[in-house]
Design a protein around this motif. Structure first.
Motif, PDB file in Angstrom:
ATOM      1  N   GLN A 188       0.829  -1.192   0.000  1.00 12.19           N
ATOM      2  CA  GLN A 188       0.000   0.000   0.000  1.00 12.19           C
ATOM      3  C   GLN A 188       0.866   1.245   0.000  1.00 12.19           C
ATOM      4  OE1 GLN A 188      -3.787  -0.733   2.533  1.00 12.19           O
ATOM      5  NE2 GLN A 188      -2.052  -1.225   3.809  1.00 12.19           N
ATOM      6  N   GLY A 189       0.423   2.242  -0.749  1.00 15.46           N
ATOM      7  CA  GLY A 189       1.059   3.543  -0.707  1.00 15.46           C
ATOM      8  C   GLY A 189       0.185   4.495   0.088  1.00 15.46           C
ATOM      9  N   LYS A 190       0.809   5.528   0.674  1.00 17.93           N
ATOM     10  CA  LYS A 190       0.069   6.545   1.416  1.00 17.93           C
ATOM     11  C   LYS A 190      -0.104   7.768   0.526  1.00 17.93           C
ATOM     12  CE  LYS A 190       1.370   7.312   5.700  1.00 17.93           C
ATOM     13  NZ  LYS A 190       2.203   7.450   6.906  1.00 17.93           N
ATOM     14  N   TYR A 191      -1.343   8.199   0.400  1.00 18.59           N
ATOM     15  CA  TYR A 191      -1.698   9.365  -0.392  1.00 18.59           C
ATOM     16  C   TYR A 191      -2.565  10.273   0.465  1.00 18.59           C
ATOM     17  CZ  TYR A 191      -0.223   6.426  -4.306  1.00 18.59           C
ATOM     18  OH  TYR A 191       0.498   5.617  -5.163  1.00 18.59           O
ATOM     19  N   LYS A 192      -2.963  11.408  -0.080  1.00 11.26           N
ATOM     20  CA  LYS A 192      -3.814  12.348   0.649  1.00 11.26           C
ATOM     21  C   LYS A 192      -5.161  12.521  -0.045  1.00 11.26           C
ATOM     22  CE  LYS A 192      -0.845  13.476   3.850  1.00 11.26           C
ATOM     23  NZ  LYS A 192      -1.081  13.144   5.238  1.00 11.26           N
ATOM     24  N   THR A 210     -17.928  10.170  -1.703  1.00 11.41           N
ATOM     25  CA  THR A 210     -17.551   8.998  -0.919  1.00 11.41           C
ATOM     26  C   THR A 210     -16.677   8.071  -1.763  1.00 11.41           C
ATOM     27  OG1 THR A 210     -19.546   9.109   0.425  1.00 11.41           O
ATOM     28  CG2 THR A 210     -18.455   6.971   0.311  1.00 11.41           C
ATOM     29  N   ILE A 211     -15.604   7.556  -1.164  1.00 15.29           N
ATOM     30  CA  ILE A 211     -14.738   6.575  -1.815  1.00 15.29           C
ATOM     31  C   ILE A 211     -14.802   5.310  -0.967  1.00 15.29           C
ATOM     32  CG2 ILE A 211     -12.455   6.038  -2.711  1.00 15.29           C
ATOM     33  CD1 ILE A 211     -11.790   9.034  -2.507  1.00 15.29           C
ATOM     34  N   TYR A 212     -15.346   4.257  -1.551  1.00 19.84           N
ATOM     35  CA  TYR A 212     -15.545   3.017  -0.809  1.00 19.84           C
ATOM     36  C   TYR A 212     -14.301   2.139  -0.825  1.00 19.84           C
ATOM     37  CZ  TYR A 212     -20.411   4.308  -0.615  1.00 19.84           C
ATOM     38  OH  TYR A 212     -21.575   4.980  -0.359  1.00 19.84           O
ATOM     39  N   ASN A 213     -14.184   1.305   0.208  1.00 20.86           N
ATOM     40  CA  ASN A 213     -13.099   0.331   0.300  1.00 20.86           C
ATOM     41  C   ASN A 213     -13.162  -0.592  -0.907  1.00 20.86           C
ATOM     42  OD1 ASN A 213     -12.182  -2.540   1.157  1.00 20.86           O
ATOM     43  ND2 ASN A 213     -11.202  -1.162   2.604  1.00 20.86           N
ATOM     44  N   SER A 214     -12.047  -0.802  -1.538  1.00 23.95           N
ATOM     45  CA  SER A 214     -11.846  -1.616  -2.741  1.00 23.95           C
ATOM     46  C   SER A 214     -12.387  -0.936  -3.995  1.00 23.95           C
ATOM     47  CB  SER A 214     -12.414  -3.034  -2.600  1.00 23.95           C
ATOM     48  OG  SER A 214     -13.819  -3.034  -2.672  1.00 23.95           O
ATOM     49  N   GLY A 215     -12.674   0.345  -3.888  1.00 23.30           N
ATOM     50  CA  GLY A 215     -13.041   1.124  -5.068  1.00 23.30           C
ATOM     51  C   GLY A 215     -11.790   1.733  -5.684  1.00 23.30           C
ATOM     52  N   MET A 216     -11.757   1.839  -6.989  1.00 21.17           N
ATOM     53  CA  MET A 216     -10.592   2.410  -7.674  1.00 21.17           C
ATOM     54  C   MET A 216     -10.509   3.916  -7.452  1.00 21.17           C
ATOM     55  SD  MET A 216      -8.640   0.286  -9.166  1.00 21.17           S
ATOM     56  CE  MET A 216      -8.654  -1.472  -9.355  1.00 21.17           C
ATOM     57  N   VAL A 217      -9.263   4.399  -7.353  1.00 17.28           N
ATOM     58  CA  VAL A 217      -9.010   5.822  -7.164  1.00 17.28           C
ATOM     59  C   VAL A 217      -8.055   6.328  -8.233  1.00 17.28           C
ATOM     60  CG1 VAL A 217      -9.440   5.783  -4.675  1.00 17.28           C
ATOM     61  CG2 VAL A 217      -7.131   5.395  -5.515  1.00 17.28           C
ATOM     62  N   LYS A 218      -8.083   7.634  -8.445  1.00 19.13           N
ATOM     63  CA  LYS A 218      -7.164   8.276  -9.386  1.00 19.13           C
ATOM     64  C   LYS A 218      -6.641   9.541  -8.740  1.00 19.13           C
ATOM     65  CE  LYS A 218     -10.451  11.133 -11.875  1.00 19.13           C
ATOM     66  NZ  LYS A 218     -10.812  11.636 -13.174  1.00 19.13           N
ATOM     67  N   SER A 219      -5.755  10.204  -9.429  1.00 18.30           N
ATOM     68  CA  SER A 219      -5.137  11.428  -8.941  1.00 18.30           C
ATOM     69  C   SER A 219      -5.781  12.645  -9.586  1.00 18.30           C
ATOM     70  CB  SER A 219      -3.643  11.396  -9.275  1.00 18.30           C
ATOM     71  OG  SER A 219      -3.061  12.640  -8.998  1.00 18.30           O
ATOM     72  N   ALA A 220      -5.960  13.699  -8.782  1.00 15.13           N
ATOM     73  CA  ALA A 220      -6.450  14.976  -9.296  1.00 15.13           C
ATOM     74  C   ALA A 220      -5.845  16.085  -8.447  1.00 15.13           C
ATOM     75  CB  ALA A 220      -7.969  15.037  -9.267  1.00 15.13           C
ATOM     76  N   ASP A 255      -5.385  17.278   5.885  1.00 19.40           N
ATOM     77  CA  ASP A 255      -5.783  16.301   4.882  1.00 19.40           C
ATOM     78  C   ASP A 255      -5.905  14.911   5.501  1.00 19.40           C
ATOM     79  OD1 ASP A 255      -5.824  18.202   2.833  1.00 19.40           O
ATOM     80  OD2 ASP A 255      -3.691  17.927   2.429  1.00 19.40           O
ATOM     81  N   ILE A 256      -6.643  14.044   4.818  1.00 20.78           N
ATOM     82  CA  ILE A 256      -6.856  12.666   5.253  1.00 20.78           C
ATOM     83  C   ILE A 256      -5.805  11.786   4.587  1.00 20.78           C
ATOM     84  CG2 ILE A 256      -8.479  10.716   5.128  1.00 20.78           C
ATOM     85  CD1 ILE A 256     -10.057  13.970   4.768  1.00 20.78           C
ATOM     86  N   THR A 257      -5.232  10.844   5.317  1.00 19.87           N
ATOM     87  CA  THR A 257      -4.294   9.891   4.728  1.00 19.87           C
ATOM     88  C   THR A 257      -5.091   8.728   4.149  1.00 19.87           C
ATOM     89  OG1 THR A 257      -2.558  10.484   6.295  1.00 19.87           O
ATOM     90  CG2 THR A 257      -2.345   8.347   5.193  1.00 19.87           C
TER      91      THR A 257
END
Length: 188
Positions: A26-30, A38-48, A96-98
């Motif tokens: 796992q990497g740590k992002y903000k 809402t971003i759910y667990n095991s949902g894909m994320v991207k950068s913006a 910010d949230i980690t």
């Protein structure tokens, strides 16, 4: 024969390409304080703009799957871990949230298809659909969007049927399949 599952379950880590050790690192992002989706667990994320955002319905390259968040609660000032990001959390001092993201570019994931897929659809690329999830357990209900495909232009590549005997019927919806990030898309 129909598949047994009745809803999508997001993207569950399942090995790596090339059979290298599957550490599910796992990497740590903000996540920006107060982010409105809402971003759910095991949902894909991207950068913006330097932050992690929901990537479930995005056509842009995704980074990986969310595996939890950490922040200091505004009301109690206590360190808080959560399985998913519930929209509009603003931690103490507006920090910010980690976000913890399974971000190995060679990670394989098991997910469900939103429609029947044929053998000709394997090794093609697809996007995801639905940012929906369960607000009680925080789990994504995202699926692979079989209706939107391309040779190399989508976020995930469909590799094979998952070893799930109750959900391996490719001619039916909600078939469990193995996908990986579309590395060609990440290079562009």
């Amino acid at each position: 024969m129909a598949n047994r599952q009745t809803i999508g379950f997001g993207f569950t880590a399942a090995g790596t390409l090339g059979q290298t050790p599957a550490t599910s690192g796992q990497g740590k992002y903000k996540i920006d304080a107060g982010y409105g989706t809402t971003i759910y667990n095991s949902g894909m994320v991207k950068s913006a703009a330097g932050y992690i955002v929901d990537g479930q319905t995005a056509a842009a390259p995704v980074i990986g799957a969310l595996n939890g968040i950490f922040y200091n609660a505004a009301t109690t000032l206590k360190p808080t871990f959560a399985n998913f990001y519930k929209a509009s959390i603003t931690p103490a001092n507006s920090e910010d949230i980690t976000a913890f993201v399974m971000d190995n570019p060679h990670q394989q994931y098991v997910c469900a298809t939103d429609a029947a897929v044929t053998q000709a659809g394997f090794l093609e690329t697809y996007d995801m659909n639905s940012s929906a999830g369960d607000d009680i357990n925080g789990r994504s209900r995202g699926t692979l969007d079989i209706g939107v495909t391309g040779a190399d232009s989508k976020s995930l590549r469909l590799l094979r049927v998952a070893e799930d005997p109750e959900n391996d019927e490719i001619g039916s919806t909600l078939c469990s399949v193995v996908v990986c990030l579309n590395l060609i898309e990440l290079q562009s």
